[in-house]
Each structure stands twice: as structure tokens, then as C-alpha cells.
Design a protein around this motif. Sequence first.
Motif, PDB file in Angstrom:
ATOM      1  N   THR A   1       0.832  -1.203   0.000  1.00 60.97           N
ATOM      2  CA  THR A   1       0.000   0.000   0.000  1.00 60.97           C
ATOM      3  C   THR A   1       0.862   1.247   0.000  1.00 60.97           C
ATOM      4  OG1 THR A   1      -1.836   1.144   1.071  1.00 60.97           O
ATOM      5  CG2 THR A   1      -0.188   0.134   2.517  1.00 60.97           C
ATOM      6  N   MET A   2       0.352   2.256  -0.628  1.00 59.29           N
ATOM      7  CA  MET A   2       0.892   3.612  -0.551  1.00 59.29           C
ATOM      8  C   MET A   2      -0.248   4.468  -0.025  1.00 59.29           C
ATOM      9  SD  MET A   2       2.993   6.121  -1.096  1.00 59.29           S
ATOM     10  CE  MET A   2       2.954   7.882  -1.413  1.00 59.29           C
ATOM     11  N   GLY A   3      -0.139   4.956   1.217  1.00 54.21           N
ATOM     12  CA  GLY A   3      -1.173   5.813   1.768  1.00 54.21           C
ATOM     13  C   GLY A   3      -1.844   5.248   3.000  1.00 54.21           C
ATOM     14  N   LEU A   4      -2.114   3.950   3.038  1.00 56.08           N
ATOM     15  CA  LEU A   4      -2.643   3.342   4.259  1.00 56.08           C
ATOM     16  C   LEU A   4      -1.484   3.092   5.225  1.00 56.08           C
ATOM     17  CD1 LEU A   4      -5.213   0.746   2.832  1.00 56.08           C
ATOM     18  CD2 LEU A   4      -5.599   3.133   3.502  1.00 56.08           C
ATOM     19  N   LYS A   5      -1.786   2.773   6.463  1.00 53.79           N
ATOM     20  CA  LYS A   5      -0.744   2.555   7.467  1.00 53.79           C
ATOM     21  C   LYS A   5       0.105   1.339   7.096  1.00 53.79           C
ATOM     22  CE  LYS A   5      -3.318   4.575  11.335  1.00 53.79           C
ATOM     23  NZ  LYS A   5      -3.941   4.310  12.662  1.00 53.79           N
ATOM     24  N   PRO A   6       1.433   1.475   7.072  1.00 54.02           N
ATOM     25  CA  PRO A   6       2.316   0.366   6.669  1.00 54.02           C
ATOM     26  C   PRO A   6       2.117  -0.892   7.514  1.00 54.02           C
ATOM     27  CG  PRO A   6       3.545   2.425   6.816  1.00 54.02           C
ATOM     28  CD  PRO A   6       2.192   2.692   7.393  1.00 54.02           C
ATOM     29  N   GLU A   7       1.774  -0.730   8.793  1.00 53.87           N
ATOM     30  CA  GLU A   7       1.621  -1.904   9.664  1.00 53.87           C
ATOM     31  C   GLU A   7       0.415  -2.764   9.279  1.00 53.87           C
ATOM     32  OE1 GLU A   7       0.337   1.782  12.139  1.00 53.87           O
ATOM     33  OE2 GLU A   7       1.869   1.261  10.639  1.00 53.87           O
ATOM     34  N   ALA A   8      -0.471  -2.228   8.423  1.00 54.13           N
ATOM     35  CA  ALA A   8      -1.641  -3.007   7.994  1.00 54.13           C
ATOM     36  C   ALA A   8      -1.276  -4.058   6.940  1.00 54.13           C
ATOM     37  CB  ALA A   8      -2.718  -2.082   7.434  1.00 54.13           C
TER      38      ALA A   8
END
Length: 734
Positions: free
Chosen positions: A43-50
Motif C-alpha cells: 500500500t501507498m497511503g494506508l498505514k504500513p503496519e496493515a
Amino acid sequence: MKERGSSQAKLDNIVKLIAQDIVAEVCSIYVLRPGDVLELFATMGLKPEAVHQTRLHVEEGIVGQVAALALPLALSDAQKHPNFAYRPETGEEIYQSLLGVPILRAGRVLGVLAVQNVTSRNYTDEEVEALETVAMLLAELFAGGEIALLEDETAGTGGGRPMRLDGLMLNEGLATGQAVPHTRGIVISQVIADDPEVERGRLITAVAEMRGAIDGLLARADIAELGEHREVLEVYRMFAEDRGWIGRIDEAILSGLTAEAAVEKIQVATRARMAKVKDPYLKERLSDLEDLGNRLLHHLLDPEGTDTQDLPEDMVLIARNLGPAELLDYDAERLRAVVLEEGSPTAHVVIMARALNIPVIGRCRDIVTSVRFGDQVVVDADNEQVLLRPNEEVQESFSSMIAERDRRQEMFAATRDLPPVTADGQRVSLNINAGLLIDIPHLHDSGADGIGLYRTEIPFMVRDTFPGVTAQTELYSRIVEQAEGKPVVFRTLDVGGDKVLPYWQGEVDENPAMGWRAIRIGLDRPAVLRQQIRALLRASEGRELRIMFPMISDVAEFDDARALLEREIERAAKKDEKLPTVVKVGLMLEVPSLVWQLPALLEKVDFLSVGSNDLFQFHFAADRGNPRLARRYDVLAPGFLKLLHSVANQAQEKDVSLSLCGDMASHPLEAMALLGCGFESLSMPAPSIAPIKTMVRSLKLDPLRDLLPSWLELPDHSLRSHLKSYAEEQRVDL
């Protein structure tokens, strides 16, 4: 994508590039994992830990909806959509609009590509198309191994453990061999064209080569003879000549795609359109179109493909679905069986398999994701089951079964010319069921007395236009001639319900088995029935004609159908056309309501044939296509046998010829019960003739007929155990 680095790094770069190009705050890639779970992979934009933590089931959330429908979804206010599913770990609550497209390959959803924006945004058709093109490239990268995401899925979710899967018998037989998953062997590495005119030239060349290759298939020795299997390839060749299809590919090339990317784009669009179609016949044609598109891609890319020399000597081909020509790409000498995740009895690939005598099981759920290349597979089409990776004991057992089957086939061959006479001297008539010209040679090979049921609808279903009187007359004439004087019972068109003709438009019945079908269509559209009757009369000139009407529910329907027959006979006589020497008229007893009108009916018919499949399901109000009910009731239940016994007694009293056609007649124990009920004529698939004849010749019939009425009064769920014990005691060869 050609750069070195991990798969994760490549995906992280992809989402950044897409987000920048489409001016989106978020771009995410979800990958479909085993168990129909979509996992956030990048993802680009959502939280990386997700990443690798957020998971959605197919149909869950908007992303799950995109995967379930295999269609793009553009929303200016995603949070108001009824399928919106909030995942707090992603931090997506600030994003209002969303565009998601499925990542598809060969009709299979591999994941979802999605972009999101903070503000309300109406995504344009051009943006949707751009994202679909990128998703197509992603699918090819996944399949080509450049992004190694799906190791556990392609290895088979079943791992190395044995599995048993149920399916639907499409062509009978028993086989063992090593699994060979059917793959296209194609990876599209370039999507954007440098020169559209060069790509158009490549397309023209590839189309010409493909058409030449199809002509080569038609010239093969095992295909060259006339029959429905050849008609299937003729229709397939017509698809290859379709200008509209080629034109749509050409338009995609002019939009800037390479020829191969254009073909893939049109295939994706075709799948999306076909997903909305309810007509089962048209859905079956999707596999033909898939086959054609894949074949064109092979000619465009000229891949080395799979060397058939490297394939096992005993192959079991595994596929989601197959087109008719794809089957012919494999060596028939080594191909032992075919297992499909989809498929139906009228699919074109099944007709080709019948011509080549290859067992086929269809509708075998999860077979594609459960099997690996080289897995040992047992295909028991007769019992509608597939065994994956069976242990040595099971393998030895099935190998023994196949050896015993071969031994019995040799023994059965010796009975071909022996009469089906019981041990106490009573003659039984054994006939075959047929529906294709390729079935007719089995009439003589099996030593059957005749064709007890010729299903006239099957040739109608493999054509793309309704055959006129001339075409029908030619077909029926060939059947009568090839029967060489043996009787043939022609059943008039039994279409409708789940057997839809491609050139008829109509509403889909919620309950097809009890819907607008068979004689109901014939009487509502009398011109169709009259044309078929006219063709049958012409084809039978100078011979006996036996004609049977299906799905009759009351005597009045039979009277109406017979009146149409009489009108055609009168018409032919007025035109001085040659007529059959004798016309015998009967019907199929499939609807229980007719049992209560038998006294009046038997005064009007020349013969009666019980259609045990439909009569059984209507008797128990149990859909025979429902796997939960498939084995809940038994044809050897005392109540059902009592009904059949009553029908046989009434027919005998009126001296009306009675037969039974259906699955019940094809098994020795069930056939023995039918003879005990008073039936003297049975019709079955050709391979069942020999085992049934062997049973008949070892059976003393009078003692069984004396004993059976007392069993019919029992409250048992089934008389199967009673009949088995009787057969063992009397040494009846089952």
C-alpha cells in the motif's frame, strides 16, 4: 519490474508509481489467499503496519465485492456504500472515494488493485481502463513468477495429504494417472506498443496461422469422420472467423496496446459480460472463447510451451474448464481422464471426450487449487469422485478394480452375441440410450436389441442455429441407416429448463426441472414440434417409426401431441410423400400425476417408457442435482418400487409394451429389481449392456417375481440389502 530485489520491494514501487500517475492518495494491492481471503500485500497511503495484517473475505467490504463480482467498482463516496467495511488498522477513514479493479487471469481472480482519494472523486472511464490494464500486467507478473506471491496456492491448498472430491459424471469410466494441470504457458511481458501498425500486422499473421492450425485439427484421422464432435470443431472454426471479435482486438491495439495485451483485454471484457449471462448454453461457450483467445496468444508469442514428451505416460488432465481444441492438444494415447472444476454434459469439450472415449468428471469444486503436477489421481467417473494423492493401499485397490474391470470387459465381450435370456428361459430386451451419432456404433458393438431412447435435443444444442427440416431429416436418416434394421425410439425435443438452445431467448425458470420444457414447449410452439415430426417421418420412409413424447403430465397433453403427428401424416399423404410402414406412438412416464390416469392412457398408446430419473426426483420431491439430497433417497425404496410394480401390472393387463430408461436400468442390482417388478425391456448406456446381460442370464426370474410383492409392503428405507442377500443366495452374477 526487471530490477533485482524482493517481491515486496517491487510491489511497494508499483503502488507508489500508480498513486503518482492517477493522482491518488492511496494505492493498494490485495492478493487472494487460500480460503477466499484477500490479504493486503502492498500500500501507498494506508498505514504500513496493515500490510499482511488486514484481511477481507471475498464479498466482504468493497474490495471483497470487486473480487466476488470480478468487475471494477468506482465510488465517489465509498463510506456510504452498503458493503463498506471499516478496518481501523488501515487508517482509511479519511478517504472518501475508491476505485477498485480485479486482478484477473484466465477468468480467475488473483487479487484486487484499488486507489482511494480524500475528496469525493468521479473516476473517469479512462482511469478505470488504465487501472484494468495495469491489473492485467500484474496478473501476468504473478503468473510468470516475477512476483513470487502465490507459492502456497499454486502448490495446492491440499498440501501433500490425500483428498476426496465429489463431482458430476460427464463421461463414464475409471482411470488412474498423474495430474497434469492445464496451463496456458503464456506470460505477457509487454503491454504498451511502440508501433500500432506493427502490432496489427502481427495480429493478422497470428490469426491466419491459428485458422490454419484449426483446419489441421479438422483433418486429423480421429476427427475427420462426420458426427457431432466434428460439428463442434466447425462451430469453433466459425468463432475464429468472427470479424467482430477480431475487430475489437484491432481497436484495442489502436488504443496503444500490444497485440497480445489487446487479446487479453478483450478476453477480460468477454468474461465480465458473460458473468452477467444467465443462459447456461451461452455460459458454456465461454470456455470455447477462452480456448480461442489462448490459442491466438500462443501464435502471437510463439512460446515453446510444454513439451509433451516430458508429460507422464498416464495423464489425468486438470482444468477449470477446457475448450474443444485444447483437449486435442494432448496425446490421446496417454490421456487417461479429464477433471474439470466447471463443465456440463453438453459442453463441447465433453462431446470431444466422448468421441475419444476419455472419462470426464465436471463440477469438481477446488480441484484446480488442490492438485499439483505429478500428484497421483484416481478418477472414478461412474461414482462421481476424484481421489487425490491416495495412499498405496487405495492405489492398489483401484488398480485391482481397473484390472478386474478389464477382465470383466473381456468376459462381457464373450456375451455380445448371446441372447439376454434368464436362467428360467424368459427373454428380456436390452437397449441402449443414445444422443449422438458417435453412440450408434455401440448399438452393434454391445449386442443390444435396439435404441430404447434417442435424445434428439443434443444435436440441437451443439449447433448455433436451429436445424431446419432438411438438416433434421438428414441426421435422422443416418441414425436409422446405421441402426441397420434394429428399432430406434426417437424422443421429441426435451429442451428448456436447464437445457437451453442458444438461439432461443426466454426467461430462466427458478425450478428448471418443473418449468417450461419438453412437450410443454412443443405444444406452445407447435411449428417446432411439427417440423421435427415431419423430418422423422421422411427419415423413416419404408421403415417402422417409433416416436415418443417427453414430460407428458396428463392424457390431454398426449392427445394434443398425437394430433400434431396425425396432421403431419395427413400432410405427407396429400403430397404423395413416402411414409413409414408403421408409426408407433408412445410417451415417457416421468410425472407421477400420469400414474393415476394410466387406465385411460393405456387405451391410446402403443408403448410406454418410464423415465426413472425424473420420476424418482418428483416421487420424493428431491432435486437430483442437489448434492445434499443425492443419496438421501434410494430408487430401491419399497414405495418407489411399488409404484413401478403397479405400472408394469397395468401395462401387462392392457398388453402395452413397457420399458424403462434411466440410471436405474444401468446397474445390475437395480435392473434385477426392475425385472422382478415386471419390466421386460430396459434401456441404458451402451457400456452397461454386457454387465446387465450377464446378470439376466444368471437370474431365475419367476421366484423373484413371486417374492418381491411381499417386500414392497415393508416400511424399510430401502430394499437394497434384501435384494443383495437374494442375489448372493441365488448366485446371481452382479
